[in-house]
Design a protein around this motif. Structure first.
Motif, PDB file in Angstrom:
ATOM      1  N   SER A   1       9.577  -7.821 -37.299  1.00 45.79           N
ATOM      2  CA  SER A   1      10.533  -7.734 -38.396  1.00 45.79           C
ATOM      3  C   SER A   1      10.601  -6.269 -38.816  1.00 45.79           C
ATOM      4  O   SER A   1       9.703  -5.486 -38.509  1.00 45.79           O
ATOM      5  CB  SER A   1      10.107  -8.613 -39.576  1.00 45.79           C
ATOM      6  OG  SER A   1       8.896  -8.130 -40.134  1.00 45.79           O
TER       7      SER A   1
ATOM      8  N   ALA B   1      18.516 -12.469 -43.858  1.00 46.99           N
ATOM      9  CA  ALA B   1      17.379 -12.203 -44.734  1.00 46.99           C
ATOM     10  C   ALA B   1      17.791 -12.214 -46.197  1.00 46.99           C
ATOM     11  O   ALA B   1      17.011 -12.622 -47.074  1.00 46.99           O
ATOM     12  CB  ALA B   1      16.751 -10.857 -44.372  1.00 46.99           C
TER      13      ALA B   1
ATOM     14  N   ILE C   1      13.065 -12.577 -33.268  1.00 46.98           N
ATOM     15  CA  ILE C   1      13.391 -11.840 -34.493  1.00 46.98           C
ATOM     16  C   ILE C   1      13.807 -12.756 -35.637  1.00 46.98           C
ATOM     17  O   ILE C   1      14.193 -12.270 -36.698  1.00 46.98           O
ATOM     18  CB  ILE C   1      14.523 -10.824 -34.234  1.00 46.98           C
ATOM     19  CG1 ILE C   1      15.782 -11.534 -33.716  1.00 46.98           C
ATOM     20  CG2 ILE C   1      14.060  -9.742 -33.271  1.00 46.98           C
ATOM     21  CD1 ILE C   1      17.007 -10.635 -33.658  1.00 46.98           C
TER      22      ILE C   1
ATOM     23  N   THR D   1      17.493  -3.144 -35.474  1.00 48.89           N
ATOM     24  CA  THR D   1      16.851  -4.364 -34.968  1.00 48.89           C
ATOM     25  C   THR D   1      16.991  -4.461 -33.460  1.00 48.89           C
ATOM     26  O   THR D   1      16.016  -4.717 -32.737  1.00 48.89           O
ATOM     27  CB  THR D   1      17.461  -5.612 -35.635  1.00 48.89           C
ATOM     28  OG1 THR D   1      17.206  -5.572 -37.040  1.00 48.89           O
ATOM     29  CG2 THR D   1      16.871  -6.884 -35.054  1.00 48.89           C
TER      30      THR D   1
END
Length: 326
Positions: A263, A42, A237, A126
């Protein structure tokens, strides 16, 4: 203080270590003096101009960090100046100081060093939120993890094994697959040479994977659905393989399967705090017991964030790449 700035989108050279104003903690926030952060995909997307920070978040990249509490904002309890912590962030980790909502702080787990702890918040939150809170992986089931040697992958392997699941992984080299095996992976698939659908089916007696954790998106969508078992759950994801794919609804219906996509970064504070609380309750004891550990490929000075981005973009790493302030 100093932080990594991005004056305009571009390559790794767009990351510049520069002097910026110190952040100040507001209501319910904590100021952390950063020891280390970690490189996430990211962050690369943000640098390229494809993933802006949520409204109100720091403009500096960095979705996780470790360090020491430097100051408490109004209304904060349960933390003290000097506490060693790690944190899930919406941004700002590539800096000497960062402001964190108190609900997104975690103590450094027992048995983990302060620098190493920077490798944990984003990947653990996550994996736990997707594989366990959404997809409900259970003991005895099979989890397929794409990108098994990544930060997410290395954590997913360990957590799934800790709860008694069987783990299949994909990776692109023999070395990466060997590292996955060392962490407990049962089925090793070289995606450059093997068909993961056939390999998973073969390893499960034709049943397929109960849960798939996917970072590729569109490129793998059809094959992921074909690789699912009856009542299987696909958790997406990432979009490294594109954002638009074709889904065979008939196959999905026949398998009574589910596809979810989530997310973390832009979720409301309450949702992120709930994930962090669940991680502290269920995962942190696994570190103390030696069942789970961070996997760190290398440490680089924070000012050399550009090199960290190059390493991750080239997939030249196993686990996490850390950026340290000193």
């Amino acid at each position: 203080m100093h932080a990594i700035t991005i004056s305009e989108p571009g390559g790794p050279e767009a990351l510049v270590w520069a002097e910026v104003p110190d952040p100040q903690p507001g209501e319910g926030e904590v100021l952390v003096e950063v020891t280390a952060s970690a490189v996430n995909r990211a962050d690369i997307m943000q640098r390229q101009g494809f993933y802006d920070p949520p409204p109100g978040a720091s403009a500096h990249p960095g979705l996780e960090c470790s360090g020491r509490v430097a100051a408490l904002g109004p209304g904060v309890s349960g933390w003290a100046v000097g506490d060693e912590v790690c944190a899930l962030l919406a941004g700002g980790g590539y800096a000497e100081k960062v402001v964190v909502p108190a609900g997104q702080l975690l103590p450094v787990p027992q048995g983990v060093g302060l620098k190493e702890a920077a490798a944990l918040p984003e990947v653990v939150c996550t994996v736990w939120s997707n594989v366990f809170m959404v997809a409900h992986l259970r003991p005895g089931e099979t989890l397929l993890v794409h990108g098994g040697s990544s930060g997410i992958g290395t954590m997913a392997i360990q957590l799934a094994k800790a709860v008694g699941a069987k783990v299949a992984v994909t990776a692109g080299t023999k070395e990466k697959l060997e590292r996955c095996a060392e962490l407990g992976a049962d089925v090793l698939i070289n995606y450059r040479e093997q068909d993961f659908v056939a390999e998973v089916k073969d390893a499960t007696g034709g049943a397929g994977a109960d849960v798939i954790l996917d970072n590729m998106g569109a490129k793998y969508l059809d094959r992921n659905v074909r690789a699912l078992a009856v009542n299987g759950r696909l958790a997406i994801i990432g979009m490294q393989g594109g954002r638009k794919g074709e889904l065979d609804i008939g196959t999905l219906l026949a398998k009574r399967a589910a596809v979810t996509a989530t997310s973390l970064r832009a979720r409301p504070l309450e949702e992120k705090a709930a994930v962090v609380a669940a991680v502290r309750e269920h995962v942190w004891p696994l570190f103390a017991g030696g069942h789970v550990r961070p996997v760190v490929d290398r440490e680089l000075p924070m000012g050399e964030a550009a090199e960290g981005h190059r390493v991750v973009e080239e997939s030249g790493h196993i686990g996490k790449v850390l950026l340290v302030t000193s």
